[in-house]
Design a protein around this motif. Structure first.
Motif, short mmCIF file in Angstrom:
data_model
loop_
_atom_site.label_atom_id
_atom_site.label_comp_id
_atom_site.label_asym_id
_atom_site.label_seq_id
_atom_site.Cartn_x
_atom_site.Cartn_y
_atom_site.Cartn_z
N THR A 1 8.22 2.59 -10.69
CA THR A 1 6.82 2.04 -10.13
C THR A 1 6.82 3.19 -8.75
O THR A 1 5.86 3.34 -8.46
CB THR A 1 6.50 1.15 -9.89
N TRP A 2 7.68 2.76 -7.99
CA TRP A 2 7.76 3.02 -6.17
C TRP A 2 8.68 4.66 -5.96
O TRP A 2 8.74 4.68 -4.92
CB TRP A 2 8.45 2.45 -5.77
N LEU B 1 8.15 7.51 -5.93
CA LEU B 1 7.50 8.52 -5.46
C LEU B 1 5.91 7.67 -4.06
O LEU B 1 5.54 8.66 -4.41
CB LEU B 1 6.17 9.55 -6.10
N TYR B 2 6.50 6.52 -3.76
CA TYR B 2 5.69 6.25 -3.15
C TYR B 2 6.29 4.93 -2.34
O TYR B 2 7.02 4.57 -2.67
CB TYR B 2 4.92 5.18 -4.40
N ARG B 3 5.55 4.63 -1.02
CA ARG B 3 6.73 3.65 -0.26
C ARG B 3 5.42 1.86 -0.67
O ARG B 3 3.89 1.68 -1.06
CB ARG B 3 6.01 3.63 1.04
N ASN B 4 6.32 0.96 -0.85
CA ASN B 4 5.72 -0.13 -1.49
C ASN B 4 5.10 -0.77 0.36
O ASN B 4 5.86 -1.01 0.99
CB ASN B 4 6.93 -1.47 -2.27
N PRO B 5 3.93 -1.01 0.43
CA PRO B 5 3.62 -1.40 1.44
C PRO B 5 3.89 -2.52 2.17
O PRO B 5 4.00 -3.61 3.57
CB PRO B 5 1.64 -1.69 1.71
N HIS C 1 14.98 7.74 -3.15
CA HIS C 1 13.74 8.05 -2.18
C HIS C 1 14.63 9.25 -0.45
O HIS C 1 15.73 8.92 -1.18
CB HIS C 1 13.60 6.59 -0.75
N ASP D 1 9.16 1.74 6.01
CA ASP D 1 9.37 3.75 5.27
C ASP D 1 10.23 3.57 6.96
O ASP D 1 10.20 3.50 7.35
CB ASP D 1 7.84 4.09 5.46
N TYR E 1 15.03 1.75 -0.44
CA TYR E 1 14.17 1.71 -1.52
C TYR E 1 15.32 1.28 -2.99
O TYR E 1 15.45 -0.17 -3.62
CB TYR E 1 13.96 3.35 -2.18
N ASP F 1 11.93 12.20 -2.57
CA ASP F 1 11.33 10.80 -3.56
C ASP F 1 11.50 11.73 -5.12
O ASP F 1 11.17 12.82 -5.31
CB ASP F 1 9.64 10.89 -3.02
#
Length: 173
Positions: free
Chosen positions: A18-19, A21-25, A147, A29, A40, A150
Motif C-alpha cells: 500500500t505504501w 510508492l507513497y508516504r503514510n502521512p 523506500h 518522511d 518504512y 521507492d
C-alpha cells in the motif's frame, strides 16, 4: 514461561504494498535525512502487529515511533534497526518485543527482512513481499518493497550488494 506471539506477515506485506510508492502521512518522511527505508520497514512490521518496545535497558534497546521527537534510532536507522532486531531476544532472554534471527537466503518468508550491508554495517532495509517458486517448488527469487528508492514487488536478485537475511519469529509481550 513466556509465550511467543504471532507476527502477522500478510498484514505487514499488505501495508508494504500500500505504501511502497507513497508516504503514510502519519509518519515523517526521512528521505531528506539519509533515507526513509528503515522507517518504512518499521511501519510495515508494526502493521504486522508487532507492538512498540519501550522496555529496553536504554534507547538503543528499544523500538518505537510516536513522533519525530519521540522515536528510537532503531526505528529509522538501518544499522541500529539490525542491531536491535537481532539482539533483542533469544530463546533464553526475558526481553519484550521482536524476536528475530539471522536466516539463510532460502529460509525467507513474506514479511521477513533483507538488509544491505557493507563491512558489517547495514545501510539499507527491505521487506520480502513474495516468494517466487518454479513449478517444482524450487526457489527462484523474492520480491521486495522498499523506500528511499521507492520500489514495489521488485526482484531481490536485481539488488546489488552484500545482504543480511532476517527472519522474524514473532514477539514477546
Amino acid at each position: 514461561m513466556r509465550e511467543l506471539m504471532e507476527y502477522k506477515r500478510n498484514e505487514a506485506v499488505e501495508y508494504a504494498r500500500t505504501w511502497a510508492l507513497y508516504r503514510n502521512p502519519k509518519y515523517k518522511d526521512y528521505d531528506p535525512w539519509g533515507g526513509d527505508c528503515t522507517n518504512y520497514i518499521s511501519q510495515c512490521i508494526h502493521e504486522g502487529e508487532i507492538p512498540f518496545d519501550n522496555q529496553g535497558r536504554d534507547i538503543m534497546a528499544k523500538w518505537y515511533w510516536y513522533s519525530d521527537y519521540s522515536r528510537t534510532p532503531s526505528w529509522t536507522s538501518a544499522n541500529a534497526f539490525g542491531r536491535y532486531i537481532l539482539n533483542n531476544n533469544n530463546q533464553n532472554s526475558t526481553n519484550y518485543g521482536i524476536y528475530a534471527v539471522l536466516a539463510e537466503y532460502n529460509e525467507l518468508e513474506i514479511g521477513d527482512i533483507v538488509q544491505l550491508v557493507y563491512e558489517g554495517i547495514a545501510y539499507h532495509t527491505m521487506i520480502v513481499t513474495q516468494v517466487i517458486l518454479d513449478n517444482k517448488n524450487y526457489l527462484l527469487d523474492y520480491l521486495i518493497c522498499q523506500h528511499t528508492e521507492d520500489l514495489i514487488d521488485y526482484p531481490l536478485s536485481e539488488k546489488v550488494g552484500e545482504r543480511r537475511y532476517i527472519k522474524i519469529l514473532g514477539y514477546y509481550k
